[in-house]
Design a protein around this motif. Structure first.
Motif, short mmCIF file in Angstrom:
data_model
loop_
_atom_site.label_atom_id
_atom_site.label_comp_id
_atom_site.label_asym_id
_atom_site.label_seq_id
_atom_site.Cartn_x
_atom_site.Cartn_y
_atom_site.Cartn_z
N PHE A 85 0.63 -1.11 -0.20
CA PHE A 85 -0.03 -0.88 -0.51
C PHE A 85 0.66 0.75 0.13
CE2 PHE A 85 -2.89 -2.92 1.15
CZ PHE A 85 -4.14 -2.91 0.53
N ALA A 89 0.46 1.11 5.44
CA ALA A 89 -0.63 0.19 6.17
C ALA A 89 0.42 -1.35 7.03
CB ALA A 89 -1.59 -0.62 5.16
N LEU A 90 1.97 -1.06 7.32
CA LEU A 90 1.86 -1.89 8.82
C LEU A 90 0.99 -1.44 10.20
CD1 LEU A 90 5.51 -1.06 8.14
CD2 LEU A 90 4.34 -2.88 7.63
N PHE A 91 0.87 -3.45 10.50
CA PHE A 91 -0.21 -3.29 11.64
C PHE A 91 0.88 -2.63 13.16
CE2 PHE A 91 -1.87 -6.79 8.93
CZ PHE A 91 -2.66 -6.00 8.47
N PRO A 92 0.47 -1.69 13.45
CA PRO A 92 1.15 -0.92 14.35
C PRO A 92 1.44 -1.71 15.91
CG PRO A 92 -0.84 0.18 14.22
CD PRO A 92 -0.37 -0.56 13.25
N HIS A 93 0.27 -2.81 15.61
CA HIS A 93 0.58 -3.18 16.72
C HIS A 93 1.51 -4.63 17.17
CE1 HIS A 93 -2.38 -4.95 14.97
NE2 HIS A 93 -3.15 -5.54 15.63
N LEU A 94 1.86 -4.97 16.02
CA LEU A 94 2.89 -5.98 15.14
C LEU A 94 4.22 -5.91 15.33
CD1 LEU A 94 0.20 -7.87 13.26
CD2 LEU A 94 0.62 -8.40 15.63
N TYR A 102 1.98 -12.48 8.86
CA TYR A 102 0.47 -12.00 8.95
C TYR A 102 0.20 -13.09 8.24
CZ TYR A 102 -3.51 -9.77 9.54
OH TYR A 102 -5.46 -9.84 10.37
N GLY A 103 0.30 -12.52 6.94
CA GLY A 103 -0.38 -13.50 5.93
C GLY A 103 -0.08 -14.85 5.78
N SER A 105 0.22 -17.18 9.25
CA SER A 105 -0.48 -16.63 10.65
C SER A 105 -1.72 -16.71 9.79
CB SER A 105 0.09 -16.25 11.86
OG SER A 105 -1.06 -16.21 12.75
N VAL A 106 -2.62 -16.51 9.10
CA VAL A 106 -4.06 -15.80 9.39
C VAL A 106 -4.33 -17.56 8.52
CG1 VAL A 106 -4.41 -13.42 9.61
CG2 VAL A 106 -4.01 -14.54 7.29
N ARG A 107 -2.91 -17.94 8.14
CA ARG A 107 -3.84 -19.15 6.53
C ARG A 107 -3.47 -20.26 8.11
NH1 ARG A 107 -2.27 -16.26 3.41
NH2 ARG A 107 -3.32 -15.80 1.24
N ALA A 136 6.67 1.64 14.15
CA ALA A 136 7.03 3.26 14.58
C ALA A 136 8.43 3.69 14.62
CB ALA A 136 5.88 3.65 15.55
N ARG A 150 5.90 -8.11 3.88
CA ARG A 150 4.75 -8.73 3.71
C ARG A 150 3.87 -9.22 2.72
NH1 ARG A 150 0.55 -5.06 7.06
NH2 ARG A 150 0.33 -3.96 4.70
N ALA A 151 3.69 -8.90 1.33
CA ALA A 151 3.41 -8.99 0.54
C ALA A 151 4.07 -10.04 -0.82
CB ALA A 151 3.85 -7.71 -0.51
N VAL B 187 -7.25 1.25 6.12
CA VAL B 187 -6.11 0.29 4.69
C VAL B 187 -5.75 -0.15 6.15
CG1 VAL B 187 -4.21 2.09 5.58
CG2 VAL B 187 -4.62 0.93 3.25
N LEU B 188 -5.72 -0.17 6.88
CA LEU B 188 -5.17 -1.98 8.04
C LEU B 188 -5.88 -2.86 8.06
CD1 LEU B 188 -3.88 0.16 11.30
CD2 LEU B 188 -2.98 -0.42 9.45
N LEU B 195 -3.75 -9.38 1.83
CA LEU B 195 -3.04 -10.21 3.30
C LEU B 195 -3.70 -12.01 3.16
CD1 LEU B 195 -1.01 -8.94 5.41
CD2 LEU B 195 0.00 -10.09 3.49
N GLN B 201 -11.14 -12.97 11.44
CA GLN B 201 -9.52 -12.68 11.82
C GLN B 201 -9.31 -11.54 11.90
OE1 GLN B 201 -8.67 -15.33 8.48
NE2 GLN B 201 -6.98 -17.26 10.41
N ARG B 205 -7.78 -9.85 15.01
CA ARG B 205 -6.65 -9.47 14.93
C ARG B 205 -5.99 -8.08 15.36
NH1 ARG B 205 -2.92 -14.03 13.13
NH2 ARG B 205 -4.03 -16.08 13.65
N GLY B 287 3.68 2.13 22.13
CA GLY B 287 5.03 2.37 21.15
C GLY B 287 4.58 2.94 19.58
N ALA B 288 3.51 2.93 19.33
CA ALA B 288 3.00 2.75 17.75
C ALA B 288 2.49 4.63 17.47
CB ALA B 288 2.54 1.34 18.03
N LEU B 290 0.12 6.15 14.11
CA LEU B 290 0.49 5.87 12.78
C LEU B 290 0.73 6.19 11.68
CD1 LEU B 290 -3.20 4.29 13.91
CD2 LEU B 290 -1.40 3.26 13.14
#
Lengths: 366, 290
Positions: A85, A89-94, A102-103, A105-107, A136, A150-151, B187-188, B195, B201, B205, B287-288, B290
């Motif tokens: 993206f 669009a990275l997941f900030p909490h991961l 991620y891709g 793990s959801v599979r 961050a 990730r992609a 977008v997240l 993905l 999920q 998640r 610590g994030a 966006l």
């Protein structure tokens, strides 16, 4: 016939938002393993093409085929494509590892295998040491590479990249361009790259698809687009170009004349039957690159005309002269020549004889 | 220089005064009263007169008298339950709101916030009439044949307080959760779909973990507001619904023992501060930005 097979084909794909059409009857075939860039100004519909393929939005009409099978109705999470993206669009909490894995793990891929493949993917994008960091804590370029890893980790058939370099500064963008290209060669995955930056497109793409106002204007290699633009838009959009309006004259073999304010110019029409067949008297342009134009010598058999130097601009390795020619109709042309340490031989205000060779000129229908 | 310099001397002349005011107001109206309370908690009362000699007797009484600690713990459990139930009800509501588009979203949010504009006492009376033995709830349950005769399960007891506080405080839970959910970039969620994640999920998640700061804020809001409330228990709690707030109230009102009341307030203040700190700690993203 094509030796490389088509991976994905779009057949008369249209898209409207409400009553506002944004794509008109798009036909496009993406070849397996190529780096295809969709290039266009903002509002051209290029991002919409990507979103339709990715399944982020439904088609209004037409169909998208993967390996010949219609996937228009397939939900986004079933499509074997992954997107990089624009703002990553990275997941900030991961963590980086959590994002990249991620891709998988959801599979429900086993944890050990995820760890192994995440390590591989991060190695590929040269981020092996960053597994435990949060997004961050990364720089823009590093986030970019995490998004790419990730992609790629799900081994998609097609990677969709939505102006991924737009947020980076110039130097980093250049590095990332080379990096993306080398990764693409290494993983041999098809890349569909959307950008508005024609330099970026020329540098990376195997083929470029130029879009404007919801239409595909031209599809071809960077070389073809640069030297044989098929319309005024592509000729102007793609790098600097001199366009001189006129009416078509007679065709002679691989060449055809055009009557312009600069006089009769002869340009190449090799390999372009539609230009040979166009009616005499049709409106068109003579198109020639600034680097094809030069000061005319005595025995120069090319297209000759005279012009006055209006301005000289030093641009590092080359110098660009802005020239007015054609008398009353005052055409502005650009002439690019290698810079020299002892200064330019040209002076502003000087009138000079200019020429370009017929095989370096090109015709574009208006 | 000239045009930019014109405005500055005035700003400079006023800024120390503004700064002083900004510090003086909270000190005068918040910190000073709290400090006075703290000091009072070390005094005692003899025959209705306050004795201004420092003593720990009030705190000793709080920890040793068999009346106070059980009520204290019971009240904390009650308020934790109020917070938990509020969040269980508020989360789906807030989530539903974020699925709405454009003006509907905010119109509905405003409607949910309307109860905050009404008088607290009137709301309690209204709920009391719903919960009573002949109230709407009992009549409805009997009418639907769920129970044979009116139940006393939620009449003038702890359950009544629980239900009433939850109803009163739910708007304070909806708002922070809604804001947290709304702040999650769409977008997240698309990236998660892209993905290969299913919508469940993606929720578990991505959406849920990213909304937890809002949940933490909501929980601490509701808990703090509930634990400080004495009016609701007073009005719907009856005799069995005895909470710490009511004891506090009685020390100041009927018993007229301000020093002991102050000591109890300090105990409550400690709980409130811990709740706010916890809410603050978990209310921040890991610590994030966006």
């Amino acid at each position: 016939m094509n030796q490389t097979s088509d991976l994905l084909t779009l057949r008369s794909v249209s898209k409207s938002y409400g009553t506002v059409p944004v794509l008109y009857d798009i036909d496009l075939a993406i070849r397996d393993g190529e780096f295809l860039t969709v290039l266009g100004p903002s509002g051209s519909g290029k991002t919409t093409v990507l979103r339709l393929i990715g399944g982020l939005e439904p088609l209004t009409s037409g169909e998208i085929r993967l390996d010949g099978r219609d996937i228009s109705g397939m939900p986004i999470n079933r499509r074997p494509f992954n997107t990089v993206f624009q703002d990553y669009a990275l997941f900030p909490h991961l963590t980086v590892a959590g994002n990249v894995g991620y891709g998988l793990s959801v599979r429900h891929v086993p944890r050990k295998e995820i760890a192994r493949r995440v390590a591989e993917a991060l190695e590929l994008v040269q981020l092996g040491r960053f597994t435990g960091r949060f997004p961050a804590q990364l720089s823009g370029g590093q986030r970019q590479r995490v998004a790419l890893a990730r992609a790629l980790i799900c081994q998609p058939r097609l990677v969709l990249l939505d102006e991924p370099l737009a947020a980076l500064d110039l130097e980093l963008r250049r590095q990332m361009q080379e990096f993306l290209k080398s990764i693409q060669r290494e993983v041999k995955t098809t890349f569909l790259f959307v950008t508005h930056d024609q330099e970026e497109a020329i540098g990376m793409a195997d083929r470029i698809c130029v879009m404007e106002a919801g239409h595909i204007r031209q599809l071809g290699t960077p070389h073809e687009l640069y030297y044989k633009p098929n319309c005024e838009f592509v000729a102007r959009f793609f790098g600097e170009n001199n366009l001189v309006v006129g009416t078509l004259g007679e065709a002679q073999g691989e060449f055809r004349a055009i009557e312009t304010a600069l006089g009769r110019l002869v340009c190449s029409v090799a390999g372009q039957p539609h230009l040979k067949a166009a009616a005499i008297g049709a409106r068109g342009f003579a198109a020639f690159r600034p680097e094809a134009l030069h000061l005319a010598g005595d025995g120069d058999a090319g297209n000759r005309f005279s012009g006055t130097i209006a301005d000289l601009a030093f641009a590092g390795s080359s110098t660009v002269a802005t020239i007015t020619a054609g008398g009353d109709t005052a055409q502005r042309l650009r002439l690019r020549f290698p810079s020299r340490v002892d200064g330019s031989v040209l002076r502003a205000g000087e009138t000079v004889a200019l020429s370009f060779a017929p095989h370096e000129g090109h015709l574009v229908l208006a | 220089m000239s045009s930019a310099g014109l405005g500055r001397p005035i700003a400079i002349r006023w800024s120390p005064l503004v700064t002083a005011l900004a510090f003086a107001l909270p000190v005068l109206f918040v910190l000073a009263p709290l400090a006075i309370f703290l000091v009072y908690s070390f005094f005692s009362v003899d025959q209705g007169q306050i004795v201004y000699a420092p003593t720990l007797a009030n705190y000793l009484r709080f920890f040793t008298d068999p009346v106070f600690l059980p009520v204290f713990w019971r009240t904390i459990v009650l308020c934790l339950s109020v917070a938990a139930i509020s969040i269980l009800l508020a989360y789906p509501t807030a989530y539903f709101l974020t699925t709405l588009h454009g003006r509907w979203r905010y119109a509905l949010l405003m409607l949910l916030m309307v109860p905050l504009l009404m008088s607290y006492v009137i709301k309690i009376y209204a709920i009391r009439s719903i919960l009573g033995l002949n109230g709407f709830l009992n009549k409805a349950l009997v009418g639907l044949g769920i129970i044979a005769e009116p139940s006393t399960l939620f009449v003038f007891n702890m359950n009544a307080i629980l239900l009433t506080l939850t109803l009163l405080l739910i708007p304070f839970a909806i708002l922070p959760i809604f804001l947290a959910l709304e702040r999650i970039p769409q977008v997240l969620l698309r990236a998660s779909d892209d993905l290969g994640a299913s919508s469940l999920q993606t929720f578990l998640r991505i959406t849920l973990p990213l909304s937890l700061p809002g949940v933490a804020s909501a929980a601490s809001f509701v808990f703090v507001l509930a634990i400080g409330d004495f009016l609701t228990p007073q009005m719907v709690g009856g005799i069995s619904g005895f909470t710490f707030g009511r004891i506090l109230y009685s020390q100041f009102g009927t018993a007229f023992n301000w020093p002991f009341g102050a000591a109890l307030s300090v105990a409550l203040a400690v709980v409130v501060i811990v709740a706010i700190l916890l809410g603050e700690r978990f209310g921040r993203n890991r610590g994030a930005s966006l």
